[in-house]
Design an enzyme around this catalytic site. Sequence first.
Site, mmCIF file in Angstrom:
data_model
loop_
_atom_site.group_PDB
_atom_site.id
_atom_site.type_symbol
_atom_site.label_atom_id
_atom_site.label_comp_id
_atom_site.label_asym_id
_atom_site.label_seq_id
_atom_site.Cartn_x
_atom_site.Cartn_y
_atom_site.Cartn_z
ATOM 1 N N LYS A 174 11.520 -11.784 -10.387
ATOM 2 C CA LYS A 174 10.688 -10.633 -10.742
ATOM 3 C C LYS A 174 11.560 -9.570 -11.423
ATOM 4 C CE LYS A 174 6.973 -7.717 -10.195
ATOM 5 N NZ LYS A 174 5.949 -7.069 -9.469
ATOM 6 N N THR B 285 8.156 -8.672 12.715
ATOM 7 C CA THR B 285 6.977 -8.100 13.374
ATOM 8 C C THR B 285 5.727 -8.204 12.511
ATOM 9 O OG1 THR B 285 7.508 -5.923 12.487
ATOM 10 C CG2 THR B 285 8.325 -6.421 14.689
ATOM 11 N N GLU C 36 3.051 -15.531 -3.217
ATOM 12 C CA GLU C 36 3.792 -15.026 -4.378
ATOM 13 C C GLU C 36 5.146 -15.731 -4.497
ATOM 14 O OE1 GLU C 36 2.313 -13.012 -6.446
ATOM 15 O OE2 GLU C 36 0.725 -12.039 -5.248
ATOM 16 N N LYS D 299 4.465 -19.062 -5.936
ATOM 17 C CA LYS D 299 4.086 -18.886 -7.342
ATOM 18 C C LYS D 299 5.326 -18.728 -8.210
ATOM 19 C CE LYS D 299 3.727 -14.887 -8.887
ATOM 20 N NZ LYS D 299 3.391 -13.466 -8.974
ATOM 21 N N GLY E 166 -38.468 16.625 3.217
ATOM 22 C CA GLY E 166 -38.840 16.592 4.627
ATOM 23 C C GLY E 166 -39.077 15.184 5.166
ATOM 24 N N SER F 146 -31.975 13.222 3.978
ATOM 25 C CA SER F 146 -30.609 13.660 4.278
ATOM 26 C C SER F 146 -30.150 13.215 5.655
ATOM 27 C CB SER F 146 -30.520 15.181 4.213
ATOM 28 O OG SER F 146 -30.738 15.596 2.895
ATOM 29 N N ASN G 107 1.479 -13.989 -13.710
ATOM 30 C CA ASN G 107 0.044 -13.994 -13.443
ATOM 31 C C ASN G 107 -0.480 -15.388 -13.084
ATOM 32 O OD1 ASN G 107 -1.827 -11.981 -13.287
ATOM 33 N ND2 ASN G 107 -2.861 -12.661 -15.149
ATOM 34 N N VAL H 105 0.837 -1.191 0.000
ATOM 35 C CA VAL H 105 0.000 0.000 0.000
ATOM 36 C C VAL H 105 0.876 1.246 0.000
ATOM 37 C CG1 VAL H 105 -1.539 1.358 1.444
ATOM 38 C CG2 VAL H 105 -2.038 -1.056 1.020
ATOM 39 N N HIS I 57 -7.832 -13.579 -9.006
ATOM 40 C CA HIS I 57 -8.412 -12.235 -9.010
ATOM 41 C C HIS I 57 -9.928 -12.281 -8.993
ATOM 42 C CE1 HIS I 57 -4.711 -9.881 -10.569
ATOM 43 N NE2 HIS I 57 -4.908 -9.665 -9.272
HETATM 44 N N1 LIG Z 1 3.045 -2.435 -7.503
HETATM 45 C C1 LIG Z 1 2.938 -3.731 -7.684
HETATM 46 O O1 LIG Z 1 3.529 -4.308 -8.594
HETATM 47 C C2 LIG Z 1 2.086 -4.501 -6.755
HETATM 48 C C3 LIG Z 1 2.139 -5.894 -6.768
HETATM 49 C C4 LIG Z 1 1.364 -6.611 -5.844
HETATM 50 C C5 LIG Z 1 0.550 -5.929 -4.946
HETATM 51 N N2 LIG Z 1 0.490 -4.582 -4.972
HETATM 52 C C6 LIG Z 1 -0.336 -3.823 -4.036
HETATM 53 O O2 LIG Z 1 0.151 -4.066 -2.733
HETATM 54 C C7 LIG Z 1 -0.897 -3.841 -1.800
HETATM 55 C C8 LIG Z 1 -0.871 -4.895 -0.734
HETATM 56 O O3 LIG Z 1 0.347 -4.845 -0.069
HETATM 57 P P1 LIG Z 1 0.613 -5.596 1.315
HETATM 58 O O4 LIG Z 1 0.092 -6.977 1.224
HETATM 59 O O5 LIG Z 1 2.024 -5.417 1.624
HETATM 60 O O6 LIG Z 1 -0.364 -4.859 2.327
HETATM 61 P P2 LIG Z 1 -0.187 -3.595 3.290
HETATM 62 O O7 LIG Z 1 0.737 -2.615 2.749
HETATM 63 O O8 LIG Z 1 -1.566 -3.143 3.569
HETATM 64 O O9 LIG Z 1 0.436 -4.247 4.594
HETATM 65 C C9 LIG Z 1 -0.273 -5.200 5.312
HETATM 66 C C10 LIG Z 1 -0.392 -4.865 6.782
HETATM 67 O O10 LIG Z 1 0.802 -5.168 7.477
HETATM 68 C C11 LIG Z 1 1.256 -4.060 8.223
HETATM 69 N N3 LIG Z 1 2.706 -4.130 8.197
HETATM 70 C C12 LIG Z 1 3.499 -3.954 7.134
HETATM 71 N N4 LIG Z 1 4.763 -4.220 7.464
HETATM 72 C C13 LIG Z 1 4.770 -4.569 8.752
HETATM 73 C C14 LIG Z 1 5.794 -4.978 9.645
HETATM 74 N N5 LIG Z 1 7.059 -5.115 9.240
HETATM 75 N N6 LIG Z 1 5.449 -5.241 10.925
HETATM 76 C C15 LIG Z 1 4.156 -5.133 11.331
HETATM 77 N N7 LIG Z 1 3.172 -4.783 10.523
HETATM 78 C C16 LIG Z 1 3.470 -4.514 9.244
HETATM 79 C C17 LIG Z 1 0.686 -2.887 7.518
HETATM 80 O O11 LIG Z 1 0.565 -1.785 8.379
HETATM 81 C C18 LIG Z 1 -0.666 -3.409 7.078
HETATM 82 O O12 LIG Z 1 -1.584 -3.346 8.129
HETATM 83 C C19 LIG Z 1 -2.166 -3.797 -2.588
HETATM 84 O O13 LIG Z 1 -2.639 -2.490 -2.646
HETATM 85 C C20 LIG Z 1 -1.754 -4.246 -3.978
HETATM 86 O O14 LIG Z 1 -2.523 -3.662 -4.993
HETATM 87 C C21 LIG Z 1 1.259 -3.860 -5.853
HETATM 88 ZN ZN LIG Z 2 -0.148 -11.083 -6.796
#
Ligand SMILES: NC(=O)c1ccc[n+]([C@@H]2O[C@H](COP(=O)([O-])OP(=O)(O)OC[C@H]3O[C@@H](n4cnc5c(N)ncnc54)[C@H](O)[C@@H]3O)[C@@H](O)[C@H]2O)c1
Ligand SMILES: [Zn+2]
Length: 1594
Positions: free
Chosen positions: A268, A194, A206, A209, A909, A913, A286, A128, A293
Site C-alpha cells: 500500500k 483484543t 484486505e 487482496k 393536530g 409531531s 480496488n 473510523v 462495494h
Molecule cells: N482512509 C482509508 O484509506 C480507508 C481505507 C479503508 C477503510 N477506511 C474506513 O475505515 C473504517 C472501518 O475501519 P475498521 O474496520 O477499523 O472499523 P472500526 O474503526 O469501526 O473498528 C472496528 C471495531 O473494533 C473495535 N476495536 C478497534 N481496535 C480494537 C482493539 N485493538 N481491541 C478491541 N476492539 C477494537 C472498535 O472499537 C470498533 O468497534 C470505515 O469507516 C472505512 O470507510 C478508510
Molecule cells: Zn477495502
Amino acid sequence: MTTLSEQPEPDVVKVSILNEESIILGFHLTKFMLRDVITIIPSSTYVICTDNNIASIYLSKIVDSFNLICSEITLSKGENASKPRLITYIIPPGEQSKSRDTKADIEDFLLSKACTRDTCILAMGGGVIGDLVGFVASTFMRGVPFVQIPTTLLAMVDSSIGGKTAVDTPNGKNLIGCFWQPKRIYIDLIFLETLPEREFINGMAEVIKTAAISNELDFINLENGVESIREAVLNPKRDIPFQGATIATRTPSQSLLLSVIMASAKFKAHVVTHDEREGGLRGLLNFGHSIGHAIEAILSPELLHGECVSIGMIKEAEIARHLGYLNQVAVGRLYRVLNSYGLPVSLDEKKVLDLVGKKFCTVDRLMEIMKVDKKNRGDQKKIVMLSSIGNTYEKKATDISDSIIRKILSPEIMVLPIKSSPNISSTHVTMKTPGSKSISNRALVLAALGDGTCRLKGLLHSDDTQVMLVALQNLGGARFEWEDNGETLVVTGGGGNLQIPDNELYLGNAGTASRFLTTVCTLVSADTATKTKKHTILTGNARMKQRPIGPLVNALRANGSQIRYVEKEGSLPIEITPSQTKLKGGKINLAASISSQYVSSILLSAPYASESVTLSLTGGQVISQPYIDMTIAMMESFGIKVERLEGDVYRIPQGKYTNPSEYVIESDASSATYPLAVAAITGITCTLPNIGSSSIQGDAAFAVKVLKPMGCTVTQTETSTTVRGPLIGSLRPLPHIDMETMTDAFLTASVLAAVANNDKGEECVTRITGIANQRVKECNRIAAMVHELSKFGVVASELPDGIQIHGSKIQSLKSPIDGVKCYDDHRVAMSFSVLGCVIPDGTIIREKKCVEKTWPGWWDDLETKLGINLLGIDFESSYHDSSEQADSFANKHLQDEKNVSIIFIGMRGAGKSTLGKAAAKALNREFLDMDHHFESTLSTTITEFIAKEGWETFRAKETEIFKSLLNTHSSGYIIACGGGIVETPSSRDLLKQHSKNHGKVVHIVRDINDIIRYLNEDVTRPSFNEELIDVWDRRKCWYKEYSDFEYVSINTSNINGITNEKDMTRFLKFIVGQDTNLIEPFDFFGRTRRTFFVSLTFPDVNPALPNIPTITHGVDAIELRVDLLSQNGSLPSVEYISQQLAILRRSSPLPIIFTVRSQGQGGKYPDTQEKEMFLLLEHAIKWGCEYVDVEIGWSPSLISKLIKKKGNTKIIASWHDISGTMQWDGEEVRRRHRVAQEYGDIIKIIGRANCLSDNFKLQNFVESRHSDKPIIAINMGADGQLSRILNQHLTPVTHPLLPSKAAPGQLSVAEIHKSLHLIGQLPKKKFYLFGTPIAHSMSPTIHNTGFEVLGLPHYYDIFESEDVAAVKPIIEDAEFGGGSVTIPHKISIIPFLDQITEHSKLIGAVNTILVDENKNGRKLIGDNTDWLGIFHSIKDSIEINSKTTGLIIGAGGTSRAALYALHQLGVSTIYVYNRTQSKITELIDNFPTFGIVPISSLSEPIPIPPQIIISTIPATSNLEIPNEIFSFGKGGIIVEMAYKPRRTKLLIKGDEKEWIGIEGIQVLIEQGVWQFKNWIGKKAPKNIISQNVYQNYN
Ligand SMILES: NC(=O)c1ccc[n+]([C@@H]2O[C@H](COP(=O)([O-])OP(=O)(O)OC[C@H]3O[C@@H](n4cnc5c(N)ncnc54)[C@H](O)[C@@H]3O)[C@@H](O)[C@H]2O)c1
Ligand SMILES: [Zn+2]
C-alpha cells in the site's frame, strides 16, 4: 503483574512511504512510540483520540507511560524544561461516529482545552478513528501534525496508510474529507490480541487482496500460514512478559504475522508513494471492491466491508476466469484462502444468510449500484482482472461489459440451444477435464517419495490435495514448484528421506491425506529428532477427529511402529515416534473391510520398509478393489511392481520409486461424461486428451458402453477419447443397460435417452438399472431425474433399481418455465445443461453454483470451449422488480432505499409531531418539523408571517422551502409537513415526486371531531378563516391521493401494553422494510414448524380487546374478517374498518391478515361489489397490513393492479370451492393452483370433503405439487376436519371466546394439538428443571400452564440433585424433550451436552437444554435464555437509541447475562458497579468490546446518565441507593433480578422517581416464555402463566 515500565526496547521494522521511513511495525511499541513522538514531533500538547472500546482496554496504561517518559525526558533536560501535557478524548465506537457532528465535538473540545498550532494529535483506533481524527488534524488551526496508531487489522494494512481522511454524511460514506499525511504510523501488532475475531477476519480480506494482486510469495505465506496466523491473533502465547517485543522472544507465529502485515502495508505504501492521488496503480487496490462495494451498499451494516470484498474478489476472479485471463487453479486458491480465514465466499453461504436476514442482493440492483461508480462509463465497468496469483492482467482496472458481469453474478443460468449450421459436424473441440482426486493424491505421494524430478500435469486442485502438498513439504520429503500458472506441478522427490516436521501436520478434513500420510510418517528418520522435536503429529479439524483410522494404526503397531492416540482412541490426532528401523516390514496383516485407503496407504509406503512387505488383507470382503488396483497400477508407473499372491495377499519388493519425467493425471471419469455427451447430443466432435481405454475408473467406459450403442462414433487410445455425435435428433435408445460399474454416469445417460428416438414412431424406451445407490447421493437422483425430465415433457419413471425413459422428438420438448431444479447436486446441473444444448427455447438451470463441487469452471468451459451460449438469469430480480420499479432504481443511485425520508401529511393536530418524534428515535432517524424549519429559516413565526404577507405568499414560500428541503433532507429524516401542504398544486407535485423516488408519504389520520376538540384547547396556532370541518372536507381527497400509506392515530393511549408510539414504529418499520413482521416458519433448529392464524368473527372488536391476548394463544397471525364487521347492522365504511384495524393493532403485535370474503365464497360481502372490495384491499396495503387475502376468482386486471401496489404486504391468493365439486385429484385444482401461484406469495385452496378419504387426496395433492410457495390446503365440513389437523402452514383456527367459527369445521389450536397427539404426530415429552434447591421453583407452573393452555401433551417436573451426573440418564432418555438448568449446574452441565450455542458460550453458562432431533440423530444443545428475559423486559418497555446507556449493579454470574442483554439491545456504554473492582476487570477482559465503564461509587456523577438500571445483587445486601443514579429523569427502567421481596428497595425508590420497574419474577416469566418457545416453537401464553404464577407466588 508486569508494568509498562518494564517494557523492553522493542525490535522494530520500518517501511518507507513518500520517501520517508515513517511506518514502524513491531510488538509492544507503547514506550518506544511515545518517546519517538515526543522527540520528532515536539509539541506543547499531545491529544490522544480513541473510542470507548479501545480506551477501556489501553488508555490508562498509555497515559501512565506518557507521564513516565515525560519525567525521564524532563529529568534529562534539567529542571526548567517544560513538560508537555497529554489530554485524551473518547468517542463512541462505530461508523456513526464518523460524522461532521463528532468532528465538531472534537474541535470544540480542543478549543476548550486551549490547544494551539503547537498540538500533535494521536489517532488510536480502527479506520473510523483514523479517518475522522485525521480529518480533524487537517483543518484544526489550518492543519496540525498527527500520528496514526491503528488498532484494527484493517487500519494497519489499509486505512492508516495513504493519508485519506473523511467523514460520512447522510448522502453517503466518505463524501467529505481530504488528503492529510500522518507524520508517523505505529503498527503495534499487540493491539490485535483484543480485536474481536470478526474484525480480524474482516481485515484479512484486505491482506489477502493485496497479496493476490501483488506478490505470489506473500500469497503462499498466507496459504500455508492459516493456523499459525490465526493463532498469533486469536490465541496468542503469553509465556513471557512482552512476548514478541524483541526478536529473541518472538514466536514463529508472531514473526509470520508480522511478515504478512508488513508485506501488505509495504505494498500500500508503495502504491501511495508512486501514485498518491488515485490513478491506475492505486486502482489495483480496488480488486474485489467493484462488486464488493455494490454488495456492501445493500448488505451493510449486517455484513462488514471485508466480508463484502471477499465475495467481490471471488466474483471478479470468476469474471477473469470466464474471459480466459485466469485459470481455475488460481480461482480455487483464492477461494480456499479466503474460506480458510473465515471469510464468506458467496452470498448464499449460511453464515451470510444468517447475518443479513431478509435482505438480499438481486443482480439488477447490484448492476444499478455499480453503474453510479464514478470510474465506469456506459455499459462497461472497470474491474481489476487477475491474470495469476500475484499479477493483474493490466496495470490498471480493465473494461468489462455488463452482460459478462451479469452472467457471473446471476444465480441461475440459461443454456441456449446450439446454433445449428450445416458444418456443425466439422466442429472439433479438444479440452481437458478436471483431474481425478484419487489419482492426484496417489501421484503426490509417489512423486514425493521417488527419486528425480517429475512434472505432474492436470492435478486436481482441491482442499484435499492442497493439504497433502503442504504436509509432504513440511516432512521435508520433496520440493514443489508450480509452472504454467499452476497447470503443472514440478515435484523434486526426496527419495524417501523424511524428517520430523517443526509443527503438527494439520490436515483439515482431508480423509485421503490422513490415511496415506499415516504410513508415510512411519518412514520419518529417527536421526532428525532433536530435544524439542521428537514426534510427528497428524491432526485435523473436529470432523476429522471423529473419522476412524484404527485398523490402519493397529496394523502398523503390530508391525512395530510406535503410534499413540493423542485424544480419542481410534482417530486423529496421532503421534508417531520415529524408529531406527523406520517401517519394519515383513508380514503385515490389515483388516480391509472398512476402507481400501488403508490398503493403499501401506502399499504406497511399503517399498521403503526395512524388509520387503507381504501384506495380507483380513476381515472378509475387501471393499473397493478397483482403488487397490489403481494404486498398484500407479506404483508400477513409478517403477515398483507389486505381486498379487493367492487371494488377498500382496508382496511388495523393497526399492525406491523412479520418477517419470512427466505424469499426466487422468481426468475424473464422471466429469468426462459431460463434454462427451454434449458432443453426442449436438453432433460435434469432442476429444479429451486425459482419459482413455487404459483407465481403471468405472465411468471411463461411458463412451464405449453408452455413447457408441446410442449412435456416436467413438475412438479411444489408451489415454484419450474422442466422440462424434450423430446428426442432432438421431441418437438411438438403449433398450436396457446395466450401469452398476458407472453409476454416477447414469444422469448423463438419462438426458441423452430423453431425446433418443427413431423415425418409425415406435416407443423408444431406455431402461437403466443397477443404480440403486444413486437414491442416497446428494439427493435422490433417480426421483430427481424423473421429476425434472417430466418438466420438459419427457415421460420417465422409476424402476426398483433404476430409471426408465421414453425418448421424445426434440421439437416436442419444452423448457420448464421455472427452470430445472438441481437439488444442490452438481451432476443434476451438468446433465441438464447437456440437454439444454438442444432445447429450442433455452433452458434455465437454477442453483448454477452447485457445479463447484467437482467442476467450478463448467459454465465457462461449456460456453468458451464447447460453444454453447449462456445467459445470466436472476429469478429474484425478475420477481421483485417490475419494470416501472426498475426505472426508478436508476434515479436512486446508492441511496439506501430503506433510509429514504418519510413524509407525514395530515391535518394539524393529528399527531404528526408527537408520533414522528417518537418514531424517529426508534428508527434512528432525525425528526424535522416543516413549520419549525420555516420559522427558523425566515426567522419569524408563521402567525406573524401570515399576518404580514397573507396566506397566499405563505403558501408560495412554503412550497419553495419544501422543495429545497427535499433536496437536502432526502434521506434519514421523518419530516412532518404543515397541514396545508396539499393545498398548493406545486407542493402536491413534490409529494408525488418523492413517492416516485421511493420515499414514503404517510397520511396521519385522526378522527376530525377529536381534532376539533383538541385544537380548541390550543390558542398559539394561527387560526383559519373558516370552519375546520370545511377545511377537512376540502383536503381529505388530496391527503388520500398524495399519500402512499395511511396511519390511523387513535385516542386510546395504550391497549394491552402497546402504545401509539410503539405501533407507529411497527408501522414505519414495516413500510420501509426494516422489519416486515412476517410469520417465522422455522423453529429454533431451522425445521418447518406448524403455524396458525385465528379468524376474528366479531362485528366490532372493541368489546373483545381484553380477550385478544387469550384468543391469540399459540397463533402466529390474526385474521380480520372485514366482511363480518358490522356498523349498526350494515356494511362497514372505510373509516369504520380503519378504526377497527387501528384498535386491533394496538392490542396485539401479531401480523394481521386482512380478508374480505364475499357471499359466493362463504362470507358476507356482496358479490356484486367487486370494485368496492378491491378498494378495501388497496386500503389494507395502505394501512400496512402484513397479509392481504385475495380471491383468485375476481377480475385478473383488478388483481394484477392490486399486486403491483403490494409493497411489503404479502398476498394470500385463495380459492374456495363452495360448490363442493372440486376433486383434489382432478384437473380443476391444478388449474386453480397455477393461478394462485402466479398471484400469491402464499397459496390457499379450500375444498370440501365428502368422506374421510378426500383428506388423503388433499394430502397427496399437497405433497406432489411443484412450488416453493407455502400452501394452506383444507377441506371444509366435518369430514374435512382431519385436513385442518394435518395442514402445516397457517391453519385457520377458532377460539372458544369467539362468537362463532369463521368456517364450518374450524378447530382451536389446543384441539389441533390434542388431535395430533392422538394420531401419533405429536408424542408426549418430559421436561425437567435441574438444580438445587428448587422445590419452590415457579418454573413448573410456568411451563405446565403453557402446555395445558396450548393442548400439548407434555409435562414439566423438577429433578433435584447435588450431583450433576445424576441428570445424565434423564437427558439421554428418548422421552426427554428439554430442560431448564439452574444453580449449581449451569456450568457443570456443559460436558454432558453435544454442543452449546454462541449465546451460552459468551455468557459462560447454560440454563436451557434443547433437544435437536432429526433424521441424522439426536443432539443435546445448551442454550442460555437468562439474557432473553432481561432483553425482552426492556425492549418491550422503552425505545433504545445510540445514546442510551445502562448501569449494572453487581458483577457476578447474573451480571453476565445482563451485560449480554444490554449489548444485544444496542446499548454501547454500560456502566458497571461492584464492591470489588477486580470482578469488573474480569468482565471487561471477557467482553472487551461491550463498552463497559467501571464506576467506583454509585453516587459518583455519570457522564451520560443511564436510562436502564439492572440490579443483579441479592435484595438482602444493604446497598445504599443514592439519588444520583436516577439523574436521567423520568421514564427510565429498572430491572430487578432478585425475586424476594417482590418489591425491593430499588424498585420502591424507582417508583418514586417515576421509573418503570420490572420485578425479578417478571423477568423469570419472560425468560420462561422464551425458553418455552425454543423448546416448542411457540410462544407461551404469558398472561395466563403470569396469573398462575402470581397466585402461587404472593
Ligand atoms: N482512509 C482509508 O484509506 C480507508 C481505507 C479503508 C477503510 N477506511 C474506513 O475505515 C473504517 C472501518 O475501519 P475498521 O474496520 O477499523 O472499523 P472500526 O474503526 O469501526 O473498528 C472496528 C471495531 O473494533 C473495535 N476495536 C478497534 N481496535 C480494537 C482493539 N485493538 N481491541 C478491541 N476492539 C477494537 C472498535 O472499537 C470498533 O468497534 C470505515 O469507516 C472505512 O470507510 C478508510
Ligand atoms: Zn477495502
